[in-house]
Enzyme design. Structure first.
Site, PDB file in Angstrom:
ATOM      1  N   GLU A 131     -11.240  -5.620  -0.408  1.00  0.00           N
ATOM      2  CA  GLU A 131     -11.518  -4.802  -1.322  1.00  0.00           C
ATOM      3  C   GLU A 131     -11.535  -5.568  -2.937  1.00  0.00           C
ATOM      4  OE1 GLU A 131      -9.462  -0.608  -3.417  1.00  0.00           O
ATOM      5  OE2 GLU A 131      -8.726  -1.502  -1.604  1.00  0.00           O
TER       6      GLU A 131
ATOM      7  N   GLU B 187     -26.567  -7.605  -4.366  1.00  0.00           N
ATOM      8  CA  GLU B 187     -26.005  -7.366  -5.673  1.00  0.00           C
ATOM      9  C   GLU B 187     -25.929  -5.575  -5.592  1.00  0.00           C
ATOM     10  OE1 GLU B 187     -27.777  -8.482  -9.189  1.00  0.00           O
ATOM     11  OE2 GLU B 187     -28.339  -6.592 -10.140  1.00  0.00           O
TER      12      GLU B 187
ATOM     13  N   HIS C  43      -1.894  -1.071   0.862  1.00  0.00           N
ATOM     14  CA  HIS C  43      -1.655  -0.851  -0.460  1.00  0.00           C
ATOM     15  C   HIS C  43      -1.733   0.545  -0.956  1.00  0.00           C
ATOM     16  CE1 HIS C  43      -5.829  -1.331   0.165  1.00  0.00           C
ATOM     17  NE2 HIS C  43      -6.150  -0.531  -1.065  1.00  0.00           N
TER      18      HIS C  43
ATOM     19  N   GLU D 147     -23.406 -16.099 -12.320  1.00  0.00           N
ATOM     20  CA  GLU D 147     -24.366 -15.572 -12.832  1.00  0.00           C
ATOM     21  C   GLU D 147     -25.356 -16.941 -13.561  1.00  0.00           C
ATOM     22  OE1 GLU D 147     -26.761 -13.103 -14.628  1.00  0.00           O
ATOM     23  OE2 GLU D 147     -25.233 -12.634 -13.183  1.00  0.00           O
TER      24      GLU D 147
ATOM     25  N   HIS E   2     -35.612 -12.275 -11.964  1.00  0.00           N
ATOM     26  CA  HIS E   2     -34.850 -13.254 -11.074  1.00  0.00           C
ATOM     27  C   HIS E   2     -34.655 -12.778  -9.761  1.00  0.00           C
ATOM     28  CE1 HIS E   2     -31.777 -10.809 -12.515  1.00  0.00           C
ATOM     29  NE2 HIS E   2     -30.849 -11.071 -11.424  1.00  0.00           N
TER      30      HIS E   2
ATOM     31  N   HIS F 248     -31.441 -13.662  -6.164  1.00  0.00           N
ATOM     32  CA  HIS F 248     -30.434 -14.776  -5.862  1.00  0.00           C
ATOM     33  C   HIS F 248     -30.108 -14.542  -4.355  1.00  0.00           C
ATOM     34  CE1 HIS F 248     -28.430 -10.762  -6.859  1.00  0.00           C
ATOM     35  NE2 HIS F 248     -28.802 -11.240  -8.019  1.00  0.00           N
TER      36      HIS F 248
ATOM     37  N   HIS G 273     -35.719  -8.871  -8.956  1.00  0.00           N
ATOM     38  CA  HIS G 273     -35.543  -7.732  -9.905  1.00  0.00           C
ATOM     39  C   HIS G 273     -35.214  -7.826 -11.451  1.00  0.00           C
ATOM     40  CE1 HIS G 273     -31.618  -9.227  -8.304  1.00  0.00           C
ATOM     41  NE2 HIS G 273     -31.096  -8.785  -9.347  1.00  0.00           N
TER      42      HIS G 273
ATOM     43  N   HIS H 144      -8.032  -0.820   4.416  1.00  0.00           N
ATOM     44  CA  HIS H 144      -9.293  -1.021   4.741  1.00  0.00           C
ATOM     45  C   HIS H 144      -9.781  -1.814   6.115  1.00  0.00           C
ATOM     46  CE1 HIS H 144     -10.233   1.423   1.399  1.00  0.00           C
ATOM     47  NE2 HIS H 144      -9.361   0.930   0.633  1.00  0.00           N
TER      48      HIS H 144
ATOM     49  N   ARG I 147     -32.315  -8.790 -18.809  1.00  0.00           N
ATOM     50  CA  ARG I 147     -31.890  -9.653 -17.901  1.00  0.00           C
ATOM     51  C   ARG I 147     -33.219 -10.110 -17.328  1.00  0.00           C
ATOM     52  NH1 ARG I 147     -30.978 -13.516 -15.098  1.00  0.00           N
ATOM     53  NH2 ARG I 147     -29.337 -13.916 -13.778  1.00  0.00           N
TER      54      ARG I 147
ATOM     55  N   HIS J 205      -2.431   3.191   2.333  1.00  0.00           N
ATOM     56  CA  HIS J 205      -3.755   2.859   3.214  1.00  0.00           C
ATOM     57  C   HIS J 205      -3.898   1.436   3.209  1.00  0.00           C
ATOM     58  CE1 HIS J 205      -5.477   3.010  -0.622  1.00  0.00           C
ATOM     59  NE2 HIS J 205      -6.757   2.173   0.008  1.00  0.00           N
TER      60      HIS J 205
END
Length: 402
Positions: free
Chosen positions: A301, A121, A340, A183, A115, A117, A160, A296, A112, A294
């Site tokens: 998520e 990531e 959820h 991408e 590059h 961004h 990276h 978050h 890859r 539960h």
């Protein structure tokens, strides 16, 4: 508990098969007449089978929460002769406003391209072995090999690369803290070179302009290259210091923070992986196991299902609740603070990732909340006997049964 497969769903037909699916997973379906359940018009049983609860929800379901599930298996795949990638973003998964996902395959030697961004990531290796490189704003370097079960994290703007190693390269999931990420719109080193005059490049690097005569005139993105030598050889090529906090972390090798007969939970956040500004959990559910009710409180998520068959119930308040079924390569999404649960409804172990945009992992357990306020208060709300409440666990049990 019986696994009702997609193949069997197709064999029995959309309406009757999907009713049977609900029954096979131990959940009672609404009792409608045969006429009310029929679908004599045009329909696609294969599509309907991906989530039987769209056709007939559980009796406790109500309202429409929109699309809570998508799948990498249902999106366009961008290929080169060296590898491929496919993405789930807010463009094809509208609820996923704060995170986007990419599934990428790099065979042995495939790269890859170098590059960077804007978004950060977060990545998890689902197959094979690869080598990652990065350099931060202080010219500190990072080179490491990652294997199945490992993750990496590159802060936004850090350049990276990723390359597949022997014997068969690697495959991985990438998660970005921006639902609009694509991408196809990263900053590629070849793209910049192709649009910078040679005399500027020559002056910048202190070399003759002819140095760049053979530089490729097209973006490489994913391309084949020689398999690199040993990690030690690559590390020896630079004398710059290593980054203070390594960008890779062996999540799959960590001791679970919670383990019971129902499954286990491993966590990677800023507490054990200082380089990250995103957090995650690797959850395993044995057949019948339940990721407890539960929510978050800090972040949406983003989920990725690696193996098994799971069912998630999502409570959105105002009387709204939907149920969704998940299979390998599926993506789930739950907005911040929405209640959820996730349950294994198949015969095999369910493994899935929970990924968050915040550095600190946090969840609130419904059971723990109930059992740490006065029992009489809860009994007055739910008409549950106080003696029963006194027997319930006060500590969180992320996976049940314990």
């Amino acid at each position: 508990m019986t696994l009702y497969s997609r193949r069997k769903l197709l064999a029995t037909g959309a309406a009757g098969g999907l009713v049977a699916a609900a029954a096979a997973t131990g959940a009672s379906a609404e009792d409608y007449s045969a006429a009310a359940m029929s679908d004599p018009g045009p329909h696609d049983p294969a599509q309907a089978a991906t989530n039987p609860y769209d056709w007939q929800g559980l009796p406790t379901d109500h309202g429409n929460l929109g699309m809570l599930r998508h799948s990498f298996s249902q999106v366009h795949n961008r290929h080169t002769d060296a590898g491929w990638a496919r993405e789930v973003t807010v463009r094809n998964f509208p609820i996923s406003k704060n995170m986007a996902g990419v599934n990428m395959r790099l065979p042995k030697g495939a790269v890859r391209e170098l590059h960077w961004h804007v978004p950060a990531e977060w990545a998890f290796v689902t197959y094979g072995v690869g080598r990652i490189t990065a350099v931060d704003s202080g010219a500190q370097r990072f080179v490491a090999d990652v294997k199945e079960g490992d993750l990496w994290f590159f802060p936004g703007g850090v350049p990276h690369s990723i390359q597949g190693l022997g014997p068969d390269g690697c495959e991985f999931i990438l998660v970005f803290n921006d639902g609009n990420f694509s991408e196809d719109s990263t900053f590629l080193i070849t793209d910049w070179f192709n649009h910078t005059p040679k005399e500027v490049l020559a002056k910048n690097f202190g070399v003759p302009a002819s140095t760049f005569d053979n530089t490729t005139k097209k973006d490489l993105w994913i391309f084949g290259a020689p398999v690199p030598g040993s990690l030690a050889d690559d590390l020896a090529q630079s004398q710059q210091p290593f980054v203070t906090n390594p960008y890779a972390f062996p999540l799959g090798d960590q001791k679970p923070v919670f383990q019971s007969a129902g499954g286990s939970v491993r966590i990677a956040d800023v507490n054990n992986f200082p380089a990250t500004t995103m957090s995650a959990a690797l959850v395993e559910l044995e057949p019948g196991g339940l990721r407890e009710l539960h929510w978050h409180p800090l972040s949406d998520e983003w989920q990725y299902y690696i193996s098994g068959t799971a069912r998630m119930g999502v409570f959105h308040g105002e009387g709204r609740n939907n149920t969704v079924e998940f299979h390998p390569s599926d993506v789930g999404y739950v907005p911040q603070s929405i209640g959820h649960y996730v349950q294994n409804i198949g015969k095999d172990t369910v493994r899935f990732l929970e990924v968050f945009t915040t550095p600190q992992y946090a969840d609130v357990s419904l059971a723990s909340w109930m059992n740490n306020v006065p029992h009489e208060l809860v009994a007055a709300h739910l008409n549950i006997d106080v003696a029963t409440l006194q027997k319930l666990a006060q500590r969180k049990t992320p996976v049940v049964p314990v």
